[in-house]
Design a protein around this motif. Structure first.
Motif, PDB file in Angstrom:
ATOM      1  N   ASN A   3       0.838  -1.192   0.000  1.00 44.72           N
ATOM      2  CA  ASN A   3       0.000   0.000   0.000  1.00 44.72           C
ATOM      3  C   ASN A   3       0.880   1.252   0.000  1.00 44.72           C
ATOM      4  OD1 ASN A   3       0.802   0.441   2.732  1.00 44.72           O
ATOM      5  ND2 ASN A   3      -0.777  -0.995   3.416  1.00 44.72           N
ATOM      6  N   ARG A   4       0.277   2.399   0.276  1.00 48.01           N
ATOM      7  CA  ARG A   4       1.019   3.664   0.194  1.00 48.01           C
ATOM      8  C   ARG A   4       2.193   3.751   1.156  1.00 48.01           C
ATOM      9  NH1 ARG A   4      -4.255   4.790  -0.191  1.00 48.01           N
ATOM     10  NH2 ARG A   4      -5.017   5.948  -2.011  1.00 48.01           N
ATOM     11  N   HIS A  16       3.584  -2.041   8.125  1.00 46.51           N
ATOM     12  CA  HIS A  16       2.198  -2.142   7.677  1.00 46.51           C
ATOM     13  C   HIS A  16       2.063  -1.969   6.163  1.00 46.51           C
ATOM     14  CE1 HIS A  16       0.454  -2.118  11.775  1.00 46.51           C
ATOM     15  NE2 HIS A  16       1.557  -1.452  12.049  1.00 46.51           N
ATOM     16  N   ASP A  18       2.439  -4.005   3.766  1.00 49.38           N
ATOM     17  CA  ASP A  18       1.818  -5.119   3.060  1.00 49.38           C
ATOM     18  C   ASP A  18       0.435  -5.471   3.606  1.00 49.38           C
ATOM     19  OD1 ASP A  18       3.986  -5.518   1.309  1.00 49.38           O
ATOM     20  OD2 ASP A  18       5.084  -6.607   2.868  1.00 49.38           O
ATOM     21  N   ASN A  19      -0.095  -4.653   4.509  1.00 46.22           N
ATOM     22  CA  ASN A  19      -1.466  -4.888   4.988  1.00 46.22           C
ATOM     23  C   ASN A  19      -2.463  -4.730   3.847  1.00 46.22           C
ATOM     24  OD1 ASN A  19      -1.148  -3.153   8.222  1.00 46.22           O
ATOM     25  ND2 ASN A  19      -0.368  -5.130   7.554  1.00 46.22           N
ATOM     26  N   PRO A  20      -3.576  -5.460   3.879  1.00 42.26           N
ATOM     27  CA  PRO A  20      -4.647  -5.187   2.917  1.00 42.26           C
ATOM     28  C   PRO A  20      -5.381  -3.877   3.195  1.00 42.26           C
ATOM     29  CG  PRO A  20      -5.277  -6.939   4.446  1.00 42.26           C
ATOM     30  CD  PRO A  20      -3.829  -6.655   4.695  1.00 42.26           C
ATOM     31  N   ASP A  22      -5.892  -0.047   3.123  1.00 43.30           N
ATOM     32  CA  ASP A  22      -5.419   0.990   2.211  1.00 43.30           C
ATOM     33  C   ASP A  22      -4.943   2.195   3.032  1.00 43.30           C
ATOM     34  OD1 ASP A  22      -4.879   2.470  -0.042  1.00 43.30           O
ATOM     35  OD2 ASP A  22      -6.961   3.068  -0.379  1.00 43.30           O
ATOM     36  N   TRP A  23      -3.811   2.006   3.722  1.00 43.50           N
ATOM     37  CA  TRP A  23      -3.317   3.040   4.636  1.00 43.50           C
ATOM     38  C   TRP A  23      -2.847   4.283   3.884  1.00 43.50           C
ATOM     39  CZ3 TRP A  23      -4.568   2.443   9.442  1.00 43.50           C
ATOM     40  CH2 TRP A  23      -4.538   1.200  10.077  1.00 43.50           C
ATOM     41  N   TRP A  24      -3.080   5.430   4.528  1.00 41.48           N
ATOM     42  CA  TRP A  24      -2.483   6.696   4.119  1.00 41.48           C
ATOM     43  C   TRP A  24      -1.525   7.136   5.223  1.00 41.48           C
ATOM     44  CZ3 TRP A  24      -4.462  10.090   0.010  1.00 41.48           C
ATOM     45  CH2 TRP A  24      -5.509   9.521  -0.728  1.00 41.48           C
ATOM     46  N   ASN A  71     -11.554  -0.106   4.565  1.00 41.42           N
ATOM     47  CA  ASN A  71     -11.338   0.623   3.320  1.00 41.42           C
ATOM     48  C   ASN A  71     -12.634   1.203   2.761  1.00 41.42           C
ATOM     49  OD1 ASN A  71      -8.648  -0.113   3.481  1.00 41.42           O
ATOM     50  ND2 ASN A  71      -8.884  -1.874   2.097  1.00 41.42           N
TER      51      ASN A  71
END
Length: 681
Positions: A3-4, A16, A18-20, A22-24, A71
């Motif tokens: 993710n970002r 984090h 590779d977490n599913p 959708d972190w900002w 998400n």
């Protein structure tokens, strides 16, 4: 799929990536996205060495169904509290107010403009007794946002209004009334009531190393000769050094003890704790000559260089508590494991010396190594220790958070510089100098006025984007000043002065107090809630008293009375809490001790390679006086950075000399180290 967070410089955020989910990262873009989608922001705050942060990540953030719900219904923002202490401070204040407690991981849900309306910490994946599951919490919050929007916005407004109120009032002593024996006496009375006479420390379990309070107690004893304050300090220092909170094989302290006896720690090892404790144990040895205190200081310094030093010359933030998926697995031992490494005779003997029992003092029948009494054979113990350390090195190691935090590295510079000078360890001085150079070259930029600006962090030689906060400026200035005192390299005094110029220009309030963020670098989202301003020490000195301490030292070196006045103004808020909560005001009270003692200004003049200069210099540094400020330099080689304390100080009969001044009056200069010792007693 990453993710970002994959582009972050924070090791915690990278955990984090590779977490599913959708972190900002924290920033205007995340809040703009929440406004565009008309959804709340879910803010998750933690740090890389946080055990329960790892647990919640594994249980919830790595779960596909939980991530999908997050998400869909939220913009999810992940924050490293060590990289963004300003964000953490504001939302932790809200969390503590709403729930009565706080901690990490911290879970906060806000409106798209950043106003919190729900706060909590860890939530399990399934309901546990009265604690709701994380999916239940998410579902309830999403429903409230959709069906009860007006109520949610009203609550958010109420919380935001409360956050905007000042932390401390405007009443209380001012000016010279702050530097008063009565201020110290009231705080000592309150502190003594919480002292644990049996096990050392203050209060009950859990017990955190009271680093700033111990520094205050040592300075108070040095100034007054009060035996009770020294007894409290020594009992605490000795108990920690002999307990499981101290790594008996490699040196260095764990974050805290979960019990009142310092036996079982929470195993993460933080740079800031070890930098502060290295300095306190060094000062305890300087005051008493205790061999235990010297040993712990030296071992802790060695551990810092061995385990936390980065390729660039800075110091990493922490070692994790966990390895092999279990907290403490790297550090705990059973009697059988000792015998496997050492053989039956040495293994049985080591178990007795190190408190390893069949029942265990920790989990799964294992014990945390302690050293409650000295072994009867020092050579045998040294050999046993080396063999155990070598065997432990083959175990899976805890992860390292290798970001370099400005403030904590400033604390490390101060500790290593003083240790190098007092213990005759040039390698420690070199390490302090290299760390200072990294901060000067990578973490610093020239400001728009006469001051310098700091970034909060770097990693792998790349500076982060977060601006420095007050503790960064204060602690780095403290480190630079200690390095200048230890080496006579006046560049560091000048650099400290530039940082403190920025503090005075950009961090002040209308009453002379200090905010935690600069007026032109306060985050815009936080600025609508509360500009952080915390006067209370936590595990590190709070920004205002840390800045005050550095201002006092710089004022003594430069003769600038406005610096002392600025220090007094910065101390006002911390000292308002000192009588009731002295454990939260240790650094402020230590600074008061320095002011009550003078400060004592010591100018040592002579060529730095002259043995007589070096002897006078070391004599000055070895003084435990509460307010001693030392400068050394060659009067025949004045430079632009030479502090005023050294100017117009000639040699005496052609020989190196020391000038001691206190309270705007000076003693006769001396060339004799014994006389200098008497002048500083």
């Amino acid at each position: 799929m990453a993710n970002r967070l994959a582009a972050s410089t924070s090791p915690y955020l990278l955990q984090h990536a590779d977490n599913p989910v959708d972190w900002w990262e924290w920033g205007d873009e995340a809040f703009a996205e929440a406004a565009r989608r008309d959804v709340p922001v879910l803010l998750s705050v933690g740090y890389a060495a946080c055990h329960w942060c790892h647990v919640m990540a594994h249980e919830s953030f790595e779960d596909a169904a939980t991530a999908a719900f997050m998400n869909e219904h939220f913009v999810c923002v992940k924050v490293d509290r060590e990289e963004r202490p300003d964000v953490d401070a504001v939302y932790m204040t809200a969390t503590q107010a709403m729930t009565g407690s706080g901690g990490w991981p911290m879970t906060v849900v806000t409106t798209p403009d950043g106003r919190p309306f729900f706060c909590g910490t860890y939530f399990p994946p399934r309901r546990v007794q009265q604690m709701p599951s994380f999916p239940e919490v998410l579902a309830a919050l999403a429903a409230a946002w959709t069906t009860r929007r007006e109520e949610v916005l009203s609550n958010a407004g109420t919380i935001a209004d409360a956050l905007g109120r000042p932390v401390v009032g405007s009443d209380g002593p001012t000016g010279s009334d702050l530097v008063d024996e009565r201020v110290v006496a009231r705080a000592l009375g309150a502190l003594g009531a919480s002292f644990d006479e049996r096990d050392g420390g203050f209060g009950g379990a859990p017990k955190f190393p009271p680093s700033m309070v111990l520094e205050w107690l040592l300075r108070h004893h040095a100034r007054t000769g009060d035996a009770d304050t020294l007894a409290m300090a020594r009992a605490t220092l000795d108990a920690m050094a002999r307990g499981g909170v101290y790594d008996q094989l490699a040196g260095g302290f764990a974050r805290y003890s979960v019990d009142a006896t310092w036996t079982v720690p929470h195993f993460e090892k933080m740079l800031y704790d070890n930098a502060l404790l290295l300095r306190v144990y060094l000062h305890a040895w300087r005051s008493t000559g205790g061999p235990l205190h010297r040993r712990v200081a030296e071992e802790t310094a060695d551990w810092l260089l061995a385990d936390l030093r980065t390729r660039e010359g800075g110091f990493a933030s922490a070692l994790d508590a966990d390895s092999e998926g279990r907290e403490g697995a790297f550090y705990a031992w059973t009697p059988g494991q000792l015998r496997d490494v050492l053989g039956d005779d040495d293994g049985t003997w080591a178990a007795e010396v190190l408190g390893v029992t069949d029942e265990g003092t920790f989990e799964h029948g294992a014990s945390v190594l302690q050293r409650r009494h000295d072994p009867d054979d020092d050579a045998r113990f040294a050999a046993v220790r080396d063999r155990l350390r070598e065997a432990r090195a083959a175990r899976p190691h805890p992860a390292r958070d290798d970001k370099v935090v400005s403030a904590w590295n400033g604390l490390a510079i101060a500790a290593l510089a003083e240790a190098g000078a007092l213990l005759d360890r040039p390698d420690l001085l070199d390490a302090a100098r290299a760390c200072a150079r990294l901060l000067a070259d990578l973490h610093t930029r020239t400001g728009p006025d006469d001051g310098d600006r700091l970034v909060r962090t770097s990693r792998d030689g790349v500076a982060g984007n977060a601006p420095g906060v007050l503790e960064d400026y204060a602690d780095v200035a403290e480190g630079y000043l200690a390095l200048a005192a230890a080496t006579g390299e006046h560049e560091w005094t000048a650099r400290a002065q530039r940082l403190l110029t920025t503090v005075r220009a950009h961090f002040g309030d209308e009453d002379g107090g200090l905010f935690d963020t600069a007026d032109d670098e306060t985050d815009p989202v936080l600025g609508t809630l509360r500009r952080p301003q915390d006067p209370a020490d936590g595990p590190t000195p709070a920004g205002p008293p840390a800045a005050a301490a550095a201002l006092v030292t710089l004022g003594a070196l430069t003769g600038d009375l406005t610096l002392r006045e600025a220090a007094l103004a910065a101390l006002r808020a911390p000292l308002q809490i000192a009588a009731r909560y002295p454990r939260a005001a240790g650094w402020a009270l230590a600074t008061v001790e320095a002011l009550l003692d003078g400060p004592r200004e010591v100018a040592v003049v002579g060529a730095r390679d002259d043995p007589a200069t070096r002897t006078l210099h070391r004599t000055a540094l070895a003084s435990p006086a509460a307010g001693v400020v030392v400068a050394v330099g060659d009067p025949d080689d004045p430079g632009a950075d030479t502090p005023a304390l050294l100017r117009d100080r000639p040699l005496v009969d052609g020989r190196p000399a020391a000038y001691v001044c206190r309270g705007f009056a000076c003693d006769r200069p001396t060339t004799d180290p014994d006389t200098l010792t008497q002048q500083l007693r």
